[in-house]
Design an enzyme around this catalytic site. Structure first.
Site, PDB file in Angstrom:
ATOM      1  N   GLY A   1      -3.166  16.330   7.968  1.00  0.00           N
ATOM      2  CA  GLY A   1      -3.740  16.463   9.304  1.00  0.00           C
ATOM      3  C   GLY A   1      -5.210  16.825   9.326  1.00  0.00           C
ATOM      4  O   GLY A   1      -5.721  17.316  10.331  1.00  0.00           O
TER       5      GLY A   1
ATOM      6  N   TYR B   1      -7.849  13.317   5.718  1.00  0.00           N
ATOM      7  CA  TYR B   1      -7.952  12.790   4.359  1.00  0.00           C
ATOM      8  C   TYR B   1      -7.172  11.480   4.191  1.00  0.00           C
ATOM      9  O   TYR B   1      -7.614  10.567   3.501  1.00  0.00           O
ATOM     10  CB  TYR B   1      -7.454  13.816   3.338  1.00  0.00           C
ATOM     11  CG  TYR B   1      -8.344  15.030   3.210  1.00  0.00           C
ATOM     12  CD1 TYR B   1      -9.691  14.895   2.884  1.00  0.00           C
ATOM     13  CD2 TYR B   1      -7.838  16.315   3.385  1.00  0.00           C
ATOM     14  CE1 TYR B   1     -10.503  16.012   2.754  1.00  0.00           C
ATOM     15  CE2 TYR B   1      -8.643  17.436   3.257  1.00  0.00           C
ATOM     16  CZ  TYR B   1      -9.975  17.275   2.941  1.00  0.00           C
ATOM     17  OH  TYR B   1     -10.783  18.381   2.805  1.00  0.00           O
TER      18      TYR B   1
ATOM     19  N   ILE C   1       0.567   5.783  -0.078  1.00  0.00           N
ATOM     20  CA  ILE C   1      -0.325   6.959   0.000  1.00  0.00           C
ATOM     21  C   ILE C   1       0.510   8.222   0.096  1.00  0.00           C
ATOM     22  O   ILE C   1       1.591   8.229   0.708  1.00  0.00           O
ATOM     23  CB  ILE C   1      -1.290   6.860   1.214  1.00  0.00           C
ATOM     24  CG1 ILE C   1      -2.261   8.042   1.224  1.00  0.00           C
ATOM     25  CG2 ILE C   1      -0.520   6.777   2.529  1.00  0.00           C
ATOM     26  CD1 ILE C   1      -3.437   7.867   2.177  1.00  0.00           C
TER      27      ILE C   1
ATOM     28  N   TYR D   1      -0.998   4.750  10.491  1.00  0.00           N
ATOM     29  CA  TYR D   1      -1.080   3.307  10.234  1.00  0.00           C
ATOM     30  C   TYR D   1      -1.419   2.542  11.525  1.00  0.00           C
ATOM     31  O   TYR D   1      -2.198   1.587  11.493  1.00  0.00           O
ATOM     32  CB  TYR D   1       0.233   2.797   9.637  1.00  0.00           C
ATOM     33  CG  TYR D   1       0.505   3.311   8.246  1.00  0.00           C
ATOM     34  CD1 TYR D   1      -0.492   3.326   7.272  1.00  0.00           C
ATOM     35  CD2 TYR D   1       1.753   3.796   7.888  1.00  0.00           C
ATOM     36  CE1 TYR D   1      -0.258   3.805   5.989  1.00  0.00           C
ATOM     37  CE2 TYR D   1       2.001   4.270   6.601  1.00  0.00           C
ATOM     38  CZ  TYR D   1       0.996   4.280   5.667  1.00  0.00           C
ATOM     39  OH  TYR D   1       1.233   4.755   4.397  1.00  0.00           O
TER      40      TYR D   1
ATOM     41  N   ILE E   1      -0.524  12.467   0.654  1.00  0.00           N
ATOM     42  CA  ILE E   1      -1.473  13.578   0.704  1.00  0.00           C
ATOM     43  C   ILE E   1      -0.662  14.864   0.542  1.00  0.00           C
ATOM     44  O   ILE E   1       0.420  15.001   1.122  1.00  0.00           O
ATOM     45  CB  ILE E   1      -2.260  13.588   2.040  1.00  0.00           C
ATOM     46  CG1 ILE E   1      -3.056  12.287   2.229  1.00  0.00           C
ATOM     47  CG2 ILE E   1      -3.171  14.812   2.148  1.00  0.00           C
ATOM     48  CD1 ILE E   1      -4.204  12.071   1.254  1.00  0.00           C
TER      49      ILE E   1
ATOM     50  N   PHE F   1       0.837  -1.201   0.000  1.00  0.00           N
ATOM     51  CA  PHE F   1       0.000   0.000   0.000  1.00  0.00           C
ATOM     52  C   PHE F   1       0.871   1.249   0.000  1.00  0.00           C
ATOM     53  O   PHE F   1       1.907   1.294   0.664  1.00  0.00           O
ATOM     54  CB  PHE F   1      -0.875  -0.025   1.269  1.00  0.00           C
ATOM     55  CG  PHE F   1      -1.725   1.197   1.460  1.00  0.00           C
ATOM     56  CD1 PHE F   1      -2.854   1.404   0.686  1.00  0.00           C
ATOM     57  CD2 PHE F   1      -1.402   2.142   2.428  1.00  0.00           C
ATOM     58  CE1 PHE F   1      -3.648   2.534   0.866  1.00  0.00           C
ATOM     59  CE2 PHE F   1      -2.183   3.267   2.616  1.00  0.00           C
ATOM     60  CZ  PHE F   1      -3.313   3.465   1.832  1.00  0.00           C
TER      61      PHE F   1
HETATM   62  C1  LIG Z   1       0.954   9.828   6.145  1.00  0.00           C
HETATM   63  C2  LIG Z   1      -0.176  10.664   5.574  1.00  0.00           C
HETATM   64  C3  LIG Z   1      -0.834   9.920   4.439  1.00  0.00           C
HETATM   65  C4  LIG Z   1      -1.215  10.931   6.664  1.00  0.00           C
HETATM   66  O1  LIG Z   1      -2.280  11.631   6.073  1.00  0.00           O
HETATM   67  P1  LIG Z   1      -3.084  12.778   6.852  1.00  0.00           P
HETATM   68  O2  LIG Z   1      -4.259  13.159   6.035  1.00  0.00           O
HETATM   69  O3  LIG Z   1      -2.137  13.857   7.223  1.00  0.00           O
HETATM   70  O4  LIG Z   1      -3.520  11.961   8.153  1.00  0.00           O
HETATM   71  P2  LIG Z   1      -4.849  12.147   9.010  1.00  0.00           P
HETATM   72  O5  LIG Z   1      -5.255  13.579   9.054  1.00  0.00           O
HETATM   73  O6  LIG Z   1      -5.853  11.163   8.529  1.00  0.00           O
HETATM   74  O7  LIG Z   1      -4.307  11.748  10.454  1.00  0.00           O
HETATM   75  C5  LIG Z   1      -4.223  10.409  10.874  1.00  0.00           C
HETATM   76  C6  LIG Z   1      -3.639  10.377  12.265  1.00  0.00           C
HETATM   77  O8  LIG Z   1      -2.261  10.712  12.183  1.00  0.00           O
HETATM   78  C7  LIG Z   1      -1.914  11.451  13.361  1.00  0.00           C
HETATM   79  N1  LIG Z   1      -1.261  12.673  12.970  1.00  0.00           N
HETATM   80  C8  LIG Z   1      -1.706  13.636  12.141  1.00  0.00           C
HETATM   81  N2  LIG Z   1      -0.769  14.590  12.030  1.00  0.00           N
HETATM   82  C9  LIG Z   1       0.271  14.206  12.796  1.00  0.00           C
HETATM   83  C10 LIG Z   1       1.526  14.766  13.103  1.00  0.00           C
HETATM   84  N3  LIG Z   1       1.931  15.930  12.577  1.00  0.00           N
HETATM   85  N4  LIG Z   1       2.354  14.074  13.946  1.00  0.00           N
HETATM   86  C11 LIG Z   1       1.974  12.914  14.469  1.00  0.00           C
HETATM   87  N5  LIG Z   1       0.785  12.330  14.216  1.00  0.00           N
HETATM   88  C12 LIG Z   1      -0.044  12.979  13.388  1.00  0.00           C
HETATM   89  C13 LIG Z   1      -3.147  11.748  14.134  1.00  0.00           C
HETATM   90  O9  LIG Z   1      -3.162  10.890  15.252  1.00  0.00           O
HETATM   91  C14 LIG Z   1      -4.260  11.415  13.195  1.00  0.00           C
HETATM   92  O10 LIG Z   1      -5.343  10.820  13.820  1.00  0.00           O
HETATM   93  P3  LIG Z   1      -6.427  11.740  14.623  1.00  0.00           P
HETATM   94  O11 LIG Z   1      -6.779  12.874  13.734  1.00  0.00           O
HETATM   95  O12 LIG Z   1      -7.546  10.777  14.855  1.00  0.00           O
HETATM   96  O13 LIG Z   1      -5.741  12.166  15.860  1.00  0.00           O
HETATM   97  C15 LIG Z   1       0.343  12.033   5.105  1.00  0.00           C
HETATM   98  O14 LIG Z   1       1.014  12.614   6.163  1.00  0.00           O
HETATM   99  C16 LIG Z   1       1.270  12.016   3.905  1.00  0.00           C
HETATM  100  O15 LIG Z   1       0.825  11.805   2.788  1.00  0.00           O
HETATM  101  N6  LIG Z   1       2.558  12.274   4.145  1.00  0.00           N
HETATM  102  C17 LIG Z   1       3.546  12.361   3.066  1.00  0.00           C
HETATM  103  C18 LIG Z   1       3.773  11.046   2.350  1.00  0.00           C
HETATM  104  C19 LIG Z   1       3.937   9.909   3.296  1.00  0.00           C
HETATM  105  O16 LIG Z   1       4.575  10.015   4.322  1.00  0.00           O
HETATM  106  N7  LIG Z   1       3.334   8.763   2.902  1.00  0.00           N
HETATM  107  C20 LIG Z   1       3.439   7.555   3.672  1.00  0.00           C
HETATM  108  C21 LIG Z   1       4.706   6.879   3.377  1.00  0.00           C
HETATM  109  S1  LIG Z   1       4.705   5.253   4.042  1.00  0.00           S
END
Ligand SMILES: CC(C)(COP(=O)(O)OP(=O)(O)OC[C@H]1O[C@@H](n2cnc3c(N)ncnc32)[C@H](O)[C@@H]1OP(=O)(O)O)[C@@H](O)C(=O)NCCC(=O)NCCS
Length: 198
Positions: free
Chosen positions: A108, A111, A100, A147, A102, A98
């Site tokens: 945050g 999404y 992803i 995750y 964003i 998998f």
């Molecule tokens: C990893 C990623 C997909 C998360 O997407 P996102 O939309 O920011 O995540 P969400 O808003 O759904 O947050 C999910 C959980 O992550 C945690 N979270 C969000 N921002 C955070 C931060 N800055 N630090 C730590 N935890 C965080 C929170 O616990 C959140 O859950 P909650 O809202 O119920 O408390 C995104 O950060 C991303 O695309 N990053 C760049 C690429 C990447 O790292 N991909 C993954 C590689 S394996």
């Protein structure tokens, strides 16, 4: 209400997943030109030029096959990210990787979680995968937290496997089985592919 476009693949609350189209490329390039996002995904921090992206598109890299699926995540009529499933294992293993990403302005806001749930429900419920795997860099706390909340289990580390920001970091290996997924997210159900945008 915005009408449903025929190219919708999966639809959830506030987001939908759909294939990348040729005329999406400028927006896609813009969205992922942020060096931090590129680095966090294993790139060199150098954004793809539109020309390079076009070559990748023309080569079929974003085409859906039985081995790989790649979709853009759309919210409010804008592309805000991408998700993918890639199966490099032998088919009887029913294991898939998998991915992803964003975009920087949309982090945050839930999404990532929504897009992951949509695609993983599909991976387990419709495609019949038994296992979803991924790996991430140990400094990627945001991804690791997401995750873990989704139910992924830590399976191991590849030590000092990634150079970034002046030092080596471990890769963290995570995975989730179909049984673990359904235990946490409810029984298999037909995904929403039609109807109104949330
Ligand atoms: C990893 C990623 C997909 C998360 O997407 P996102 O939309 O920011 O995540 P969400 O808003 O759904 O947050 C999910 C959980 O992550 C945690 N979270 C969000 N921002 C955070 C931060 N800055 N630090 C730590 N935890 C965080 C929170 O616990 C959140 O859950 P909650 O809202 O119920 O408390 C995104 O950060 C991303 O695309 N990053 C760049 C690429 C990447 O790292 N991909 C993954 C590689 S394996």
């Amino acid at each position: 209400m915005e009408g449903a476009r025929p190219d919708t693949f999966l639809r959830g609350s506030r987001i939908r997943l759909r294939p990348l189209e040729l005329d999406d490329l400028p927006r896609y390039a813009e969205l992922f030109s942020d060096p931090e996002v590129n680095l966090s995904y294993g790139g060199l921090g150098v954004p793809d030029s539109l020309l390079k992206l076009q070559r990748r598109y023309d080569s079929g890299e974003f085409d859906a096959t039985d081995r790989k699926l790649h979709f853009v995540v759309e919210a409010g009529g804008e592309i805000i990210g991408q998700v993918s499933l890639k199966n490099d294992e032998n088919l009887p293993s029913r294991a898939v990787t998998f991915g992803i990403m964003i975009g920087a302005g949309y982090l945050g806001q839930g999404y990532g979680t929504k897009a992951s749930v949509l695609l993983l429900n599909y991976a387990f419920g419709i495609l019949g995968y038994h296992k979803v795997n991924l790996d991430l860099f140990e400094y990627n706390v945001r991804a690791q937290t997401m995750y873990e909340k989704l139910g992924f289990v830590h399976e191991g580390r590849r030590r000092e496997n990634h150079w970034s920001r002046g030092r080596f970091w471990d890769d963290i290996l995570m995975g989730i089985t179909a049984e673990e997924w359904w235990a946490k997210h409810g029984p298999p159900r037909q995904p929403e592919t039609r109807g109104e945008r949330g």
